[in-house]
Design an enzyme around this catalytic site. Structure first.
Site, PDB file in Angstrom:
ATOM      1  N   TYR A  13       8.477  -3.400   5.289  1.00 37.95           N
ATOM      2  CA  TYR A  13       8.953  -2.966   6.718  1.00 37.95           C
ATOM      3  C   TYR A  13       8.116  -3.868   7.664  1.00 37.95           C
ATOM      4  O   TYR A  13       8.858  -3.954   8.869  1.00 37.95           O
ATOM      5  CB  TYR A  13       8.510  -1.508   6.722  1.00 37.95           C
ATOM      6  CG  TYR A  13       9.473  -0.644   6.031  1.00 37.95           C
ATOM      7  CD1 TYR A  13      10.669  -0.152   6.543  1.00 37.95           C
ATOM      8  CD2 TYR A  13       9.272  -0.398   4.596  1.00 37.95           C
ATOM      9  CE1 TYR A  13      11.581   0.374   5.848  1.00 37.95           C
ATOM     10  CE2 TYR A  13      10.288   0.326   3.849  1.00 37.95           C
ATOM     11  CZ  TYR A  13      11.173   1.008   4.294  1.00 37.95           C
ATOM     12  OH  TYR A  13      12.209   1.674   3.678  1.00 37.95           O
ATOM     13  N   VAL A  88       0.847  -6.956   3.003  1.00 39.54           N
ATOM     14  CA  VAL A  88       0.987  -6.180   1.752  1.00 39.54           C
ATOM     15  C   VAL A  88       0.625  -4.959   2.253  1.00 39.54           C
ATOM     16  O   VAL A  88       0.085  -4.442   3.251  1.00 39.54           O
ATOM     17  CB  VAL A  88       0.141  -6.904   0.568  1.00 39.54           C
ATOM     18  CG1 VAL A  88       0.365  -8.196   0.200  1.00 39.54           C
ATOM     19  CG2 VAL A  88      -1.440  -6.708   1.214  1.00 39.54           C
ATOM     20  N   THR A  90      -1.176  -1.304   1.995  1.00 44.26           N
ATOM     21  CA  THR A  90      -2.478  -0.745   1.959  1.00 44.26           C
ATOM     22  C   THR A  90      -2.538   0.597   1.462  1.00 44.26           C
ATOM     23  O   THR A  90      -2.908   1.621   2.386  1.00 44.26           O
ATOM     24  CB  THR A  90      -3.308  -1.093   2.869  1.00 44.26           C
ATOM     25  OG1 THR A  90      -2.413  -0.684   4.098  1.00 44.26           O
ATOM     26  CG2 THR A  90      -3.343  -2.797   3.083  1.00 44.26           C
ATOM     27  N   THR A  92      -2.977   4.561   0.300  1.00 43.82           N
ATOM     28  CA  THR A  92      -4.134   5.701  -0.042  1.00 43.82           C
ATOM     29  C   THR A  92      -4.474   5.385  -1.580  1.00 43.82           C
ATOM     30  O   THR A  92      -3.621   5.375  -2.429  1.00 43.82           O
ATOM     31  CB  THR A  92      -3.745   6.963   0.297  1.00 43.82           C
ATOM     32  OG1 THR A  92      -3.392   6.904   1.657  1.00 43.82           O
ATOM     33  CG2 THR A  92      -5.044   7.675   0.144  1.00 43.82           C
ATOM     34  N   SER A 129      -1.878  -6.669   7.818  1.00 46.96           N
ATOM     35  CA  SER A 129      -1.755  -5.310   6.969  1.00 46.96           C
ATOM     36  C   SER A 129      -2.787  -4.392   7.749  1.00 46.96           C
ATOM     37  O   SER A 129      -3.667  -4.961   8.499  1.00 46.96           O
ATOM     38  CB  SER A 129      -2.244  -5.311   5.695  1.00 46.96           C
ATOM     39  OG  SER A 129      -1.296  -5.992   4.824  1.00 46.96           O
ATOM     40  N   CYS A 275       2.115   5.703   7.206  1.00 44.65           N
ATOM     41  CA  CYS A 275       1.026   5.102   7.782  1.00 44.65           C
ATOM     42  C   CYS A 275      -0.133   6.444   8.480  1.00 44.65           C
ATOM     43  O   CYS A 275      -1.078   6.411   8.436  1.00 44.65           O
ATOM     44  CB  CYS A 275       1.235   4.151   8.969  1.00 44.65           C
ATOM     45  SG  CYS A 275       1.669   2.561   8.082  1.00 44.65           S
TER      46      CYS A 275
END
Ligand code: NAD
Ligand code: UGA
Length: 477
Positions: A13, A88, A90, A92, A129, A275
């Site tokens: 995205y 890329v 990241t 949780t 990222s 996010c």
């Protein structure tokens, strides 16, 4: 160094739209977006792009195979580029230390290792990222430990602030571009090189340069502030429902204060997306690691309030439907986490559907852009159910709103798609079981008109009488 070739690792995205806009605005730079996923790259090279984003198709069509390329040949793209974005995911962490809170940096690390393996000439490596503070140090460490004799690296932090659904406009008219780097001569030169790329379309005064750690922290802080506003207004929506205040009026009155501002004060069923939650959890984890428990608790509350809001809305549906939804068919309007995207990551619709399914409801789901398969995968995921077979039988997914309402007891609106406002609700009412309910989780529908048709309407942040009819100011007197 003159930038003639850019490589972006990660065609998601962020990587896809960002590099498409760079290619559009910098015709003399060759931009190659690479990914491990063969399927994703073949979609980027097809007529149906892997993500839905207004305006993206046009930009890709203008540049693809001219100065914009999508490829699985990661090594060649890294080798050829002077500047490499790491875009890329990241997510949780789901295991081990920091599980459920810390950011999982394994994809960033594997990208860094790939760069170290392949690079034969100097590179500017740009962290796009969203990462924890001081992640650039880890990237530098990996690159340094694997350094070939004459290859030099500069690491920059250049977080992305685009929002899904408005990504192209956000990229073309960014409020600011943030570039963090080292205060050395080579660090300053690298900042200048990246800044030069953006200056093809962003005025210089909107390009902000800072030290690396400030840049990394600013990204987490920006998302935390945005999410905090939503949790703040959502907390007040509960007060409104209990008192007779109207959260829309409160948001307007508060937002007209120029020190506060009117944006991001739309009360809702809770924020979703890949996010906000991930980045705040990461901030909380960092604060705990720094022995700042009060700061950690402060930000954790933003997440807790969001969970409360999602549950509060789900519970209200059950209560209004006479405290039982067992074997009742309910329509879900919208499954994406916001309008104008097909993304369902952390969508509040999952919480609503999960709660209703656990209470025995059957669901008819319709979203204009989310693939049927994605909805199925989300609702049969082990974090949602331990009985995927049951869920498969209990849900039906539809291609249009009118088919999705037949013989259902209620409509639950989870995503604020524009088309939901203009539907023929008279026709819809005639197809539904009576009494027919609408739960407007986004406050977008014309509530008075719906009541006149005969619907019982419930929404966020406005006090309701027992039957669910909205109480106007006049009737409360
Ligand atoms: P995404 O999951 O859509 O895309 C990430 C891509 O990276 C995937 O296609 C994956 O296959 C690929 N990938 C992972 N490891 C790789 C490797 N070693 N080599 C090549 N490809 C690899 O993620 P996204 O939504 O684009 O987010 C990327 C980052 O940007 C995250 O850190 C996120 O927090 C941040 N961000 C996202 C948004 C957003 O709107 N989605 C906005 C701002 C910042
Ligand atoms: C958000 C930020 O807005 C971006 O700046 C950031 O780059 C991005 O996260 C990221 O780091 O991934 P995004 O999640 O795509 O972007 O979308 P938003 O418009 O921020 O919406 C997030 C959620 O909050 C959605 O579920 C939305 O419906 C909800 N929301 C938003 C509200 O409930 N009320 C509001 O007033 C605004």
């Amino acid at each position: 160094m003159v930038i003639t070739k850019i490589c972006c690792i990660g065609a998601g995205y962020v990587g896809g739209p960002t590099c498409s806009v760079i290619a559009l605005k910098c015709p003399n730079i060759r931009v190659t977006v690479v990914d491990l996923s063969v399927e994703r790259i073949s979609q980027w090279n097809s007529d149906k792009l892997p993500i839905y984003e207004p305006g993206l198709d046009d930009v890709v069509k203008k540049c693809r195979n001219i100065n914009l390329f999508f490829s699985n040949d990661i090594e060649t793209a890294i080798d050829e580029a002077e500047l490499i974005f790491i875009s890329v995911n990241t997510p949780t962490k789901t295991f081990g230390n920091g599980r459920g809170r810390a950011a999982d940096l394994k994809y960033v690390e594997s990208a860094a290792r790939m760069i170290a393996k392949v690079a034969r000439s100097n590179k500017i490596v740009v962290e796009k990222s969203t990462v924890p503070v001081r992640a650039a140090e880890s990237i530098m460490h990996i690159l340094g430990a694997n350094q070939k004799m004459d290859v030099k690296y500069e690491i920059l932090s250049n977080p992305e602030f685009l929002a899904e659904g408005t990504a192209i406009d956000d990229l073309l008219n960014a409020d600011r571009i943030l570039i963090g780097g080292e205060c050395t001569e080579t660090g300053s030169n690298a900042i200048e090189e990246l800044s030069w790329v953006y200056q093809h379309w962003i005025p210089k005064e909107r390009i902000l340069t800072t030290n690396t750690w400030s840049s990394e922290l600013s990204k987490l802080a920006a998302n935390a502030f945005l999410a905090q506003r939503i949790s703040s207004i959502n907390s007040l929506s509960a007060v409104c429902e209990a008192t007779g205040a109207d959260v829309t009026e409160v948001a307007k009155a508060v937002g007209l204060d120029s020190r506060i501002g009117s944006k991001f004060l739309q009360a809702s069923i809770g924020f979703g997306g890949s996010c906000f939650q991930k980045d705040i959890l990461n901030l909380v984890y960092i604060c705990e690691g720094l022995n700042l428990p009060e700061v950690a608790a402060y930000w954790q509350q933003v997440i807790d309030m969001n969970e409360y809001q999602k549950m509060r809305f789900s519970q209200k549906i059950i209560e209004c439907l006479f405290n039982t939804v067992s074997d009742k068919r309910i329509t879900i309007f919208g499954f994406a986490f916001k309008k104008n995207t097909g993304d369902t990551r952390e969508t509040p619709a999952i919480t609503v559907c999960k709660t209703l399914l656990e209470e025995g409801a059957k669901l008819n789901i319709y979203d204009p852009k989310v693939d049927h398969q994605q909805i199925l995968e989300d609702l049969t995921h082990p974090s949602v159910t331990d009985s995927p077979e049951y869920v498969r039988k209990a849900i039906d997914i539809f291609d249009n709103a009118y088919d999705a309402v037949k013989d259902t007891y209620a409509i639950v609106l989870c995503t604020e798609w524009d088309e939901f406002v203009e539907l023929d609700y008279r026709a819809i009412y005639s197809k539904m079981m009576k009494p027919a309910y609408i739960f407007d989780g986004r406050k977008i529908l014309k509530h008075k008109e719906l009541q006149e048709i005969g619907f019982h309407v419930q929404t966020i942040g406005r006090k309701l009488n027992r039957t669910g009819l909205l109480r106007s100011w006049a009737t409360q007197q």
